[in-house]
Write a protein that holds these residues in place. Structure first.
Motif, PDB file in Angstrom:
ATOM      1  N   UNK A  23      17.441 -53.326 -18.207  1.00  0.00           N
ATOM      2  CA  UNK A  23      17.062 -54.133 -17.306  1.00  0.00           C
ATOM      3  C   UNK A  23      17.255 -53.775 -15.768  1.00  0.00           C
ATOM      4  N   UNK A  24      16.248 -54.275 -14.932  1.00  0.00           N
ATOM      5  CA  UNK A  24      16.436 -53.990 -13.579  1.00  0.00           C
ATOM      6  C   UNK A  24      17.256 -55.199 -13.006  1.00  0.00           C
ATOM      7  N   UNK A  34      19.555 -49.985 -12.783  1.00  0.00           N
ATOM      8  CA  UNK A  34      18.858 -50.044 -14.278  1.00  0.00           C
ATOM      9  C   UNK A  34      20.275 -50.320 -15.220  1.00  0.00           C
ATOM     10  N   UNK A  35      20.319 -51.425 -15.523  1.00  0.00           N
ATOM     11  CA  UNK A  35      21.512 -51.984 -16.313  1.00  0.00           C
ATOM     12  C   UNK A  35      21.292 -51.543 -18.163  1.00  0.00           C
ATOM     13  N   UNK A  96      29.687 -53.137 -18.611  1.00  0.00           N
ATOM     14  CA  UNK A  96      28.671 -52.363 -18.964  1.00  0.00           C
ATOM     15  C   UNK A  96      28.250 -51.317 -18.043  1.00  0.00           C
ATOM     16  N   UNK A  97      27.281 -50.607 -18.338  1.00  0.00           N
ATOM     17  CA  UNK A  97      26.884 -49.476 -17.534  1.00  0.00           C
ATOM     18  C   UNK A  97      25.799 -49.529 -16.718  1.00  0.00           C
ATOM     19  N   UNK A  98      25.328 -48.986 -15.409  1.00  0.00           N
ATOM     20  CA  UNK A  98      24.251 -49.311 -14.689  1.00  0.00           C
ATOM     21  C   UNK A  98      24.137 -48.051 -14.339  1.00  0.00           C
ATOM     22  N   UNK A  99      22.900 -47.541 -13.724  1.00  0.00           N
ATOM     23  CA  UNK A  99      22.336 -46.453 -12.938  1.00  0.00           C
ATOM     24  C   UNK A  99      21.608 -46.986 -11.821  1.00  0.00           C
ATOM     25  N   UNK A 100      21.901 -46.306 -10.776  1.00  0.00           N
ATOM     26  CA  UNK A 100      21.379 -46.507  -9.451  1.00  0.00           C
ATOM     27  C   UNK A 100      19.808 -46.363  -9.705  1.00  0.00           C
TER      28      UNK A 100
END
Length: 260
Positions: A23-24, A34-35, A96-100
């Motif tokens: 998800x955004x 981006x989760x 959780x993990x997220x990307x910029x």
């Protein structure tokens, strides 16, 4: 190494391109991400692969969006109207993990953008090393942003950990699926890349990356191993794979020759 930890404060929209419903989202640092959810199909193992793959790529000099640990509060998502998304959010409380989020980035199109042999060889080497099955013509998992190539989505790498047996055998796997890699035809410099990357990926560097895995991602019901033992297994896998890199380089070379 230390990743930042953010708290997710706003769910913006699902990104339907991914099978695991990433998800955004916006976090408490006012950035968009981006989760990737621990409650999705492959659970924390997809997050582990995303983390290890992304940080190994960064250590080798590739452009990778910043990775952050993303905390989801227990109450988050209770008002979400979509039942599937609500279940995903409720099953993902915790880390959780997220990307910029790279605003304005476009998907890499091999028919439009030519990649030189050096960069192609480096990306093929990385994906053979981490056994990433997901950098194909169908799904390149690369973005063009500010006229530069960025690597994303390494959650399908390290697929050996879904069975968690015969780890030494998996470490020496020549990885025949490299034949489907989108950049394999241009990867003419694999042996030169191998010498370069073997010198960059020191034991200390790999140990620092593996050590940064969160303990709560390593409490697996299917094994009696402790989080410390699981980290040791990942490190040993990487070290053995690096030591036997000639196996996957030969496989990639043979597959490339068959294509051209």
């Amino acid at each position: 190494m230390d990743l930042r930890t953010v708290t997710v404060c706003r769910y913006i929209a699902p990104l339907r391109e991914g099978g695991s419903l990433p998800a955004l989202a916006e976090a408490d640092d006012d950035f968009k991400y981006v989760l990737k959810f621990r409650g999705a199909g492959h659970g924390v193992k997809a997050l582990i692969a995303e983390f290890l793959g992304g940080e190994i790529a960064r250590a080798l000099g590739f452009k990778v969006p910043e990775l952050v640990f993303a905390h989801l509060d227990e109450a988050f998502g209770r008002t979400e109207g979509d039942e599937e998304i609500q279940d995903l959010l409720q099953g993902s409380k915790g880390l959780n993990l997220a990307l910029h989020f790279l605003s304005g980035a476009i998907n890499f199109d091999p028919g439009v953008t030519q990649v030189d042999s050096r960069l192609a060889s480096e990306i093929v080497w990385l994906d053979a090393f981490i056994t990433n099955v997901d950098r194909t013509y169908r799904n390149t998992n690369m973005l063009m942003w500010n006229r530069e190539l960025w690597l994303i989505d390494h959650g399908a790498a390290f697929y050996f950990h879904h069975s968690w047996t015969n780890l030494e055998k998996h470490a020496k796997n020549p990885f025949p699926l490299i034949k489907d890699h989108v950049l394999l035809p241009q990867a003419k410099d694999l042996w030169e890349t191998d010498r370069k990357f073997r010198s960059l990926l020191t034991t200390e560097k790999l140990q620092a990356i593996v050590s940064a895995l969160p303990g709560e991602w390593l409490e697996w019901q299917e094994t009696e191993e402790t989080p410390k033992q699981i980290k040791e297994a990942y490190l040993n896998f990487l070290l053995q794979r690096l030591e036997n890199s000639n196996l996957f380089i030969k496989e990639a070379e043979n597959a490339r020759q068959a294509l051209i």
